[in-house]
Design a protein around this motif. Sequence first.
Motif, PDB file in Angstrom:
ATOM      1  N   VAL A  29      -4.399  -0.866  -5.130  1.00 48.00           N
ATOM      2  CA  VAL A  29      -4.280   0.555  -4.804  1.00 48.00           C
ATOM      3  C   VAL A  29      -4.233   1.393  -6.073  1.00 48.00           C
ATOM      4  CG1 VAL A  29      -2.728   2.294  -3.828  1.00 48.00           C
ATOM      5  CG2 VAL A  29      -3.212   0.204  -2.553  1.00 48.00           C
ATOM      6  N   LEU A  30      -3.397   0.980  -7.022  1.00 48.17           N
ATOM      7  CA  LEU A  30      -3.223   1.774  -8.234  1.00 48.17           C
ATOM      8  C   LEU A  30      -4.404   1.628  -9.182  1.00 48.17           C
ATOM      9  CD1 LEU A  30       0.568   1.060  -8.820  1.00 48.17           C
ATOM     10  CD2 LEU A  30      -0.476   3.147  -7.912  1.00 48.17           C
ATOM     11  N   SER A  62      -6.974   4.440  -5.109  1.00 48.60           N
ATOM     12  CA  SER A  62      -7.241   4.688  -3.686  1.00 48.60           C
ATOM     13  C   SER A  62      -5.919   4.823  -2.943  1.00 48.60           C
ATOM     14  CB  SER A  62      -8.076   3.542  -3.097  1.00 48.60           C
ATOM     15  OG  SER A  62      -7.460   2.296  -3.372  1.00 48.60           O
ATOM     16  N   TYR A  63      -5.268   5.980  -3.101  1.00 50.35           N
ATOM     17  CA  TYR A  63      -3.970   6.152  -2.469  1.00 50.35           C
ATOM     18  C   TYR A  63      -3.855   7.469  -1.700  1.00 50.35           C
ATOM     19  CZ  TYR A  63      -3.440   8.193  -7.156  1.00 50.35           C
ATOM     20  OH  TYR A  63      -3.632   8.889  -8.333  1.00 50.35           O
ATOM     21  N   THR A  89       0.825  -1.211   0.000  1.00 51.31           N
ATOM     22  CA  THR A  89       0.000   0.000   0.000  1.00 51.31           C
ATOM     23  C   THR A  89       0.858   1.259   0.000  1.00 51.31           C
ATOM     24  OG1 THR A  89      -1.775  -1.152   1.171  1.00 51.31           O
ATOM     25  CG2 THR A  89      -1.785   1.250   1.260  1.00 51.31           C
ATOM     26  N   ALA A 143       2.948   1.704  -3.319  1.00 52.65           N
ATOM     27  CA  ALA A 143       2.080   2.078  -4.441  1.00 52.65           C
ATOM     28  C   ALA A 143       1.577   3.514  -4.277  1.00 52.65           C
ATOM     29  CB  ALA A 143       0.908   1.113  -4.535  1.00 52.65           C
ATOM     30  N   ALA A 144       1.162   3.876  -3.071  1.00 54.19           N
ATOM     31  CA  ALA A 144       0.673   5.237  -2.835  1.00 54.19           C
ATOM     32  C   ALA A 144       1.777   6.256  -3.056  1.00 54.19           C
ATOM     33  CB  ALA A 144       0.116   5.343  -1.419  1.00 54.19           C
ATOM     34  N   THR A 186      -1.071   6.629 -13.251  1.00 57.56           N
ATOM     35  CA  THR A 186      -1.251   5.236 -12.816  1.00 57.56           C
ATOM     36  C   THR A 186      -0.257   4.303 -13.493  1.00 57.56           C
ATOM     37  OG1 THR A 186      -3.601   5.613 -12.378  1.00 57.56           O
ATOM     38  CG2 THR A 186      -2.882   3.332 -12.659  1.00 57.56           C
ATOM     39  N   ASP A 201      -7.497   6.860   2.396  1.00 57.22           N
ATOM     40  CA  ASP A 201      -7.668   5.508   1.833  1.00 57.22           C
ATOM     41  C   ASP A 201      -6.612   4.541   2.371  1.00 57.22           C
ATOM     42  OD1 ASP A 201      -9.838   6.304   0.331  1.00 57.22           O
ATOM     43  OD2 ASP A 201      -8.620   6.809  -1.432  1.00 57.22           O
ATOM     44  N   VAL A 202      -5.374   5.010   2.460  1.00 55.01           N
ATOM     45  CA  VAL A 202      -4.304   4.147   2.970  1.00 55.01           C
ATOM     46  C   VAL A 202      -4.591   3.747   4.412  1.00 55.01           C
ATOM     47  CG1 VAL A 202      -1.868   4.108   3.636  1.00 55.01           C
ATOM     48  CG2 VAL A 202      -2.533   5.006   1.395  1.00 55.01           C
ATOM     49  N   ALA A 241      -0.591  -3.621  -4.076  1.00 59.28           N
ATOM     50  CA  ALA A 241      -0.164  -2.465  -4.879  1.00 59.28           C
ATOM     51  C   ALA A 241      -1.023  -2.318  -6.125  1.00 59.28           C
ATOM     52  CB  ALA A 241       1.307  -2.615  -5.250  1.00 59.28           C
TER      53      ALA A 241
END
Length: 376
Positions: free
Chosen positions: A143-144, A148-149, A96, A99-100, A109, A153-154, A140
């Motif tokens: 998330v992408l 939702s980053y 998470t 990716a964020a 993205t 969201d995290v 990951a």
Amino acid sequence: MNAARTARRDRLPGRAGPALLRHVRGWARPGVGRIDVVQSLKAAAAAALAWAVTGWWLHAPMALMAPWAAVALVQSTVYRSLRSGLQQVLMIALGTLVAAGAAVVTGNTMAAMVVALPVVVLLGNCAPVGEQGLYAPTTALFVLAYGSYSAFDVAHRLVETCIGAVIGIGVNAVVLPPVLSRDVKRLSRRLPGDCAELLSTVADELEADYGRERAESWYTRAEGLRATLSELRTARQWATESYRFNPGHRLRASALAPPPEWDLVWERIGEHLQTITRTLLEAAVDRGRLATPPPSALECAAEVLRAAGDVCAMDQKILEDGPDEERRERRAEELDRAWGAHSRLKRELPDGDTETATSVGGLVAEIQRLLHDLAP
């Protein structure tokens, strides 16, 4: 004569006919199917409970994470659930956050995937977390793919993962926590049964004019005892692990089994059987590596091996039905009979024929070691 011997072998305590025994061993694995069903139902219940808590009660925006974690953490043992839970939460958090961070830095993205995925896949493969490493790249991707980053969201993703992990571990620990001891008892009974069957077979066929094919089959079966011992070691490891952090194992009915030291005794017995059958194989009439023992020596060897097989059969009976005075006395009588036959076998050692003395002496020495390890 051979038919009578076969019937006698099939009547040994705790012994089925050879064909029936092989068929039953191929299919019977007590407890495994039941445990699989129970664990599957528990995983489904844990996932439903996690969804009810996060999606229905809390109305969490990332409610999927909770049942996803819960269903994966109903493992085969409570200890494995706890260990996997910590590893899974760590991998999800790493996936998470990486990716964020990549999405925030790149603002795209596709570019974030190019940056983040190699990192999280490498982390998942290199970290000592086993199959839980897969959660880093899959998280990951979620998330992408869903964008939702944000910090909100995290945070929700991690909180809901923790909720699901707690529910999965809790369900596994509280509802019929798995105790994996049935296979230990099954394999513990199987070892003396296999030894008894092999010894009786060798004894019955040894008095005939045995040759290389029969001797090879004995040796192959003796080597097969290693596989049973290996299975038993693995079963003991699973049983030991299933007791760790298991709050309900004392309340669960578990199969009684002999202690681990018992395995070492039967490992030595298996080694003796391999040596005895290898000696007989090398002394077979059409083999020629050792001189073939005289018929009188083979008759004495058959007698002592048959008595040793009866001792092993009584050991199997005691494991199945429990020890009592009658069974102990019968076992002692069979062992005394084996030692008496062994004394007669030693008198068959020739004085002048060194080649024959080598083969007979090898049998005498290894059978003596076998009888010492069969002592109570």
